[in-house]
Design a protein around this motif. Structure first.
Motif, PDB file in Angstrom:
ATOM      1  N   THR A 197       0.846  -1.193   0.000  1.00 28.78           N
ATOM      2  CA  THR A 197       0.000   0.000   0.000  1.00 28.78           C
ATOM      3  C   THR A 197       0.880   1.240   0.000  1.00 28.78           C
ATOM      4  N   HIS A 198       0.754   2.027  -1.045  1.00 29.43           N
ATOM      5  CA  HIS A 198       1.499   3.285  -1.157  1.00 29.43           C
ATOM      6  C   HIS A 198       0.690   4.383  -0.463  1.00 29.43           C
ATOM      7  N   THR A 199       1.287   5.006   0.574  1.00 28.56           N
ATOM      8  CA  THR A 199       0.659   6.118   1.277  1.00 28.56           C
ATOM      9  C   THR A 199       1.326   7.423   0.855  1.00 28.56           C
ATOM     10  N   SER A 200       0.524   8.423   0.551  1.00 31.51           N
ATOM     11  CA  SER A 200       1.053   9.694   0.058  1.00 31.51           C
ATOM     12  C   SER A 200       2.041  10.313   1.052  1.00 31.51           C
ATOM     13  N   SER A 201       3.117  10.910   0.533  1.00 29.98           N
ATOM     14  CA  SER A 201       4.112  11.612   1.337  1.00 29.98           C
ATOM     15  C   SER A 201       4.611  12.816   0.550  1.00 29.98           C
ATOM     16  N   LYS A 202       5.456  13.632   1.188  1.00 27.54           N
ATOM     17  CA  LYS A 202       5.973  14.814   0.500  1.00 27.54           C
ATOM     18  C   LYS A 202       6.845  14.434  -0.694  1.00 27.54           C
ATOM     19  N   THR A 203       7.644  13.396  -0.547  1.00 28.12           N
ATOM     20  CA  THR A 203       8.557  13.000  -1.625  1.00 28.12           C
ATOM     21  C   THR A 203       7.881  12.109  -2.661  1.00 28.12           C
ATOM     22  N   LYS A 204       6.867  11.351  -2.252  1.00 28.34           N
ATOM     23  CA  LYS A 204       6.154  10.457  -3.173  1.00 28.34           C
ATOM     24  C   LYS A 204       4.658  10.677  -2.986  1.00 28.34           C
ATOM     25  N   PRO A 205       4.155  11.809  -3.503  1.00 32.48           N
ATOM     26  CA  PRO A 205       2.765  12.205  -3.229  1.00 32.48           C
ATOM     27  C   PRO A 205       1.741  11.445  -4.052  1.00 32.48           C
ATOM     28  N   ILE A 206       0.528  11.433  -3.514  1.00 38.71           N
ATOM     29  CA  ILE A 206      -0.644  10.964  -4.254  1.00 38.71           C
ATOM     30  C   ILE A 206      -1.645  12.112  -4.232  1.00 38.71           C
ATOM     31  N   ILE A 207      -1.954  12.656  -5.379  1.00 37.54           N
ATOM     32  CA  ILE A 207      -2.900  13.765  -5.491  1.00 37.54           C
ATOM     33  C   ILE A 207      -4.263  13.196  -5.870  1.00 37.54           C
ATOM     34  N   VAL A 208      -5.286  13.598  -5.125  1.00 37.78           N
ATOM     35  CA  VAL A 208      -6.632  13.099  -5.381  1.00 37.78           C
ATOM     36  C   VAL A 208      -7.043  13.424  -6.820  1.00 37.78           C
ATOM     37  N   GLY A 209      -7.512  12.405  -7.534  1.00 40.42           N
ATOM     38  CA  GLY A 209      -7.975  12.598  -8.904  1.00 40.42           C
ATOM     39  C   GLY A 209      -6.907  12.346  -9.952  1.00 40.42           C
ATOM     40  N   GLN A 210      -5.640  12.367  -9.572  1.00 40.15           N
ATOM     41  CA  GLN A 210      -4.545  12.103 -10.514  1.00 40.15           C
ATOM     42  C   GLN A 210      -4.385  10.595 -10.705  1.00 40.15           C
ATOM     43  N   LYS A 211      -4.271  10.150 -11.973  1.00 42.47           N
ATOM     44  CA  LYS A 211      -4.075   8.729 -12.248  1.00 42.47           C
ATOM     45  C   LYS A 211      -2.607   8.343 -12.042  1.00 42.47           C
ATOM     46  N   TYR A 212      -2.392   7.179 -11.415  1.00 40.95           N
ATOM     47  CA  TYR A 212      -1.046   6.662 -11.199  1.00 40.95           C
ATOM     48  C   TYR A 212      -0.994   5.204 -11.655  1.00 40.95           C
ATOM     49  N   THR A 213       0.148   4.842 -12.255  1.00 44.18           N
ATOM     50  CA  THR A 213       0.365   3.479 -12.744  1.00 44.18           C
ATOM     51  C   THR A 213       1.443   2.817 -11.899  1.00 44.18           C
ATOM     52  N   TYR A 214       1.230   1.547 -11.532  1.00 44.91           N
ATOM     53  CA  TYR A 214       2.142   0.814 -10.662  1.00 44.91           C
ATOM     54  C   TYR A 214       2.598  -0.478 -11.346  1.00 44.91           C
ATOM     55  N   THR A 215       3.841  -0.885 -11.042  1.00 42.86           N
ATOM     56  CA  THR A 215       4.352  -2.172 -11.500  1.00 42.86           C
ATOM     57  C   THR A 215       5.290  -2.723 -10.435  1.00 42.86           C
ATOM     58  N   VAL A 216       5.607  -4.014 -10.551  1.00 39.81           N
ATOM     59  CA  VAL A 216       6.440  -4.693  -9.560  1.00 39.81           C
ATOM     60  C   VAL A 216       7.490  -5.539 -10.275  1.00 39.81           C
ATOM     61  N   LYS A 217       8.702  -5.539  -9.752  1.00 40.78           N
ATOM     62  CA  LYS A 217       9.813  -6.288 -10.341  1.00 40.78           C
ATOM     63  C   LYS A 217      10.413  -7.217  -9.278  1.00 40.78           C
ATOM     64  N   GLY A 218      10.639  -8.499  -9.653  1.00 41.34           N
ATOM     65  CA  GLY A 218      11.290  -9.424  -8.751  1.00 41.34           C
ATOM     66  C   GLY A 218      12.787  -9.139  -8.655  1.00 41.34           C
ATOM     67  N   TYR A 219      13.373  -9.410  -7.490  1.00 40.56           N
ATOM     68  CA  TYR A 219      14.792  -9.115  -7.273  1.00 40.56           C
ATOM     69  C   TYR A 219      15.404 -10.216  -6.416  1.00 40.56           C
ATOM     70  N   ASN A 220      16.612 -10.653  -6.813  1.00 41.16           N
ATOM     71  CA  ASN A 220      17.362 -11.653  -6.054  1.00 41.16           C
ATOM     72  C   ASN A 220      18.555 -10.957  -5.420  1.00 41.16           C
ATOM     73  N   SER A 221      18.505 -10.835  -4.071  1.00 43.20           N
ATOM     74  CA  SER A 221      19.539 -10.075  -3.373  1.00 43.20           C
ATOM     75  C   SER A 221      20.874 -10.812  -3.327  1.00 43.20           C
ATOM     76  N   LYS A 222      20.855 -12.164  -3.438  1.00 39.67           N
ATOM     77  CA  LYS A 222      22.106 -12.934  -3.384  1.00 39.67           C
ATOM     78  C   LYS A 222      22.922 -12.759  -4.654  1.00 39.67           C
ATOM     79  N   TYR A 223      22.238 -12.819  -5.796  1.00 36.16           N
ATOM     80  CA  TYR A 223      22.946 -12.724  -7.073  1.00 36.16           C
ATOM     81  C   TYR A 223      22.804 -11.356  -7.746  1.00 36.16           C
ATOM     82  N   LYS A 224      22.071 -10.430  -7.056  1.00 32.67           N
ATOM     83  CA  LYS A 224      21.907  -9.077  -7.582  1.00 32.67           C
ATOM     84  C   LYS A 224      21.275  -9.083  -8.975  1.00 32.67           C
ATOM     85  N   THR A 225      20.280  -9.918  -9.138  1.00 25.80           N
ATOM     86  CA  THR A 225      19.617 -10.008 -10.438  1.00 25.80           C
ATOM     87  C   THR A 225      18.172  -9.567 -10.309  1.00 25.80           C
ATOM     88  N   SER A 226      17.625  -8.979 -11.373  1.00 24.03           N
ATOM     89  CA  SER A 226      16.240  -8.508 -11.420  1.00 24.03           C
ATOM     90  C   SER A 226      15.504  -9.194 -12.550  1.00 24.03           C
TER      91      SER A 226
END
Length: 405
Positions: free
Chosen positions: A90-119
């Protein structure tokens, strides 16, 4: 040369077979584990300043990185990295990463392997959502006492910049009649429709994205009469300024319509007396009645002869006691500095002085003592008379001026 290379390859293959290895396993061992592509499943807006994104787990991912961007932009912004066990964020609005009411936002997710540093790969289209304002919860609509206006009130909602107020009647649809800033939760309709039921509702608005919130379609209502009933004033009173012994007070009368008037309350003339003792003498000439200003609390009542050197009491001088005291005093060793002279000094009857705590009024109090004042070398000695001296002078022991506290 080719024959030599083929021979070398043949030897290598034979060696691998002896070890139980195949070319495919060898190439797989050479590659680092890479997370699979994340499948997005759902996006939702639980609040005006929150957006939730969900996904399915993928292989080889120890973590998931979440990104978002304004709809129509090509620039993804990373907002969080979560555990590989997570399937939503859940993304909560903040000063650095705001959510403005009525503005459309697009989200995506990327898998990451911290051992081998691969995405892994990610959904480039993502899922899109925008937050909305909550429905304004109405309180009530109240007709004014003069039946000429209606006051509408509601509960504050977060995220909006303005409140738009609407009105309808049984014969008309909703019509916007005014607006107010988000810091207010009330509005006065100064021109309601007379003779009908006036129904009101309110919705939030964000001007930067031209976004309206939902509204209560039922609204709150009040009937406005065609001919307002003449108002009869009904006053309640309270003392807004307490009277004192010397100053008037104020009583204020208020009507529910807002009209008010005042009337004065007479001074009580009841003083609260404080005994300030006998150190202060008031000797202005005035009557002993109250509220006439300062009065006397010391009186000239008699006179006596005293030694000019030390103030020793001789008496009245009308009898033999004067001569006896005179010569006894001169023969006393402690009176060597006295030269035998004498003088006549005033006897004062001293009373307590009373002062009112609330005003500049004084009163002569109870009798205190008799005294005469002997002056020597610029210093005044107040010498109180003893009882035998008072009797010697023929003065009453309780004073001559009768006063009460």
């Amino acid at each position: 040369m080719r024959k030599k290379l083929n021979s070398l390859m043949a030897v290598l293959m034979a060696f691998m077979l002896i070890l139980g290895m195949t070319p495919s396993t060898t190439f797989a061992a050479a590659r680092k584990p890479t997370p699979g592509k994340v499948t997005l499943t759902k996006i939702s807006t639980p609040a005006y300043n929150k957006i939730n994104i969900r996904w399915k787990r993928t292989s080889n991912a120890t973590h998931y990185k979440i990104y978002y961007k304004k709809s129509g932009s090509n620039k993804w912004t990373g907002i969080a990295t979560v555990s590989g066990n997570s399937t939503n964020y859940t993304h909560t609005s903040s000063k650095t990463k705001p959510i403005i009411v009525g503005q459309k936002y697009t989200y995506t997710v990327k898998g990451y392997n911290s051992k081998y540093k691969t995405s892994g790969r990610y959904n480039r289209n993502g899922l899109t959502a925008r937050t909305r304002l909550n429905t304004v919860k109405l309180k009530k609509a109240v007709l004014s006492k003069d039946q000429k206006s209606v006051t509408i009130s509601w509960n504050k909602i977060p995220g909006c910049k303005y409140y738009y107020v609407y009105r309808k009647t049984p014969h008309t649809g909703w019509k916007r009649i005014g607006y107010t800033g988000s810091q207010y939760t009330g509005y006065v309709d100064k021109h309601p429709i007379k003779g009908q039921k006036n129904v009101y509702t309110v919705r939030g608005y964000v001007s930067s994205t031209n976004t309206y919130g939902s509204y209560d379609s039922k609204g709150v209502s009040v009937h406005v009469p065609s001919n307002p009933t003449p108002h009869k004033h009904s006053y309640t009173s309270s003392v807004t300024k307490q009277p004192t012994c010397s100053k008037e007070g104020v009583r204020t009368y208020k009507c529910s319509c807002g009209r008010s008037y005042t009337e004065s309350i007479p001074a009580t003339r009841k003083h609260i007396w404080k005994d300030i003792g006998t150190d202060i003498w008031m000797n202005w000439s005035s009557s002993l009645q109250e509220n006439t200003g300062p009065i006397e609390n010391s009186f000239d009542v008699y006179a006596t002869n005293v030694c000019t050197g030390c103030g020793y009491y001789y008496g009245t001088g009308d009898d033999d006691n004067f001569e006896l005291r005179y010569f006894d005093h001169l023969d006393n060793p402690s009176s060597e500095h006295c030269l035998g002279g004498y003088t006549l000094l005033t006897i004062y009857e001293v009373h307590h002085l009373l002062e009112c705590k609330n005003c500049n009024i004084y009163k002569c109090g109870a009798f205190s003592h008799y005294e005469y004042i002997f002056t020597w070398f610029g210093h005044n000695d107040h010498i109180k008379l003893e009882d035998w001296q008072i009797k010697d002078l023929g003065l009453p022991l309780d004073g001559t001026v009768k006063t009460t506290l």
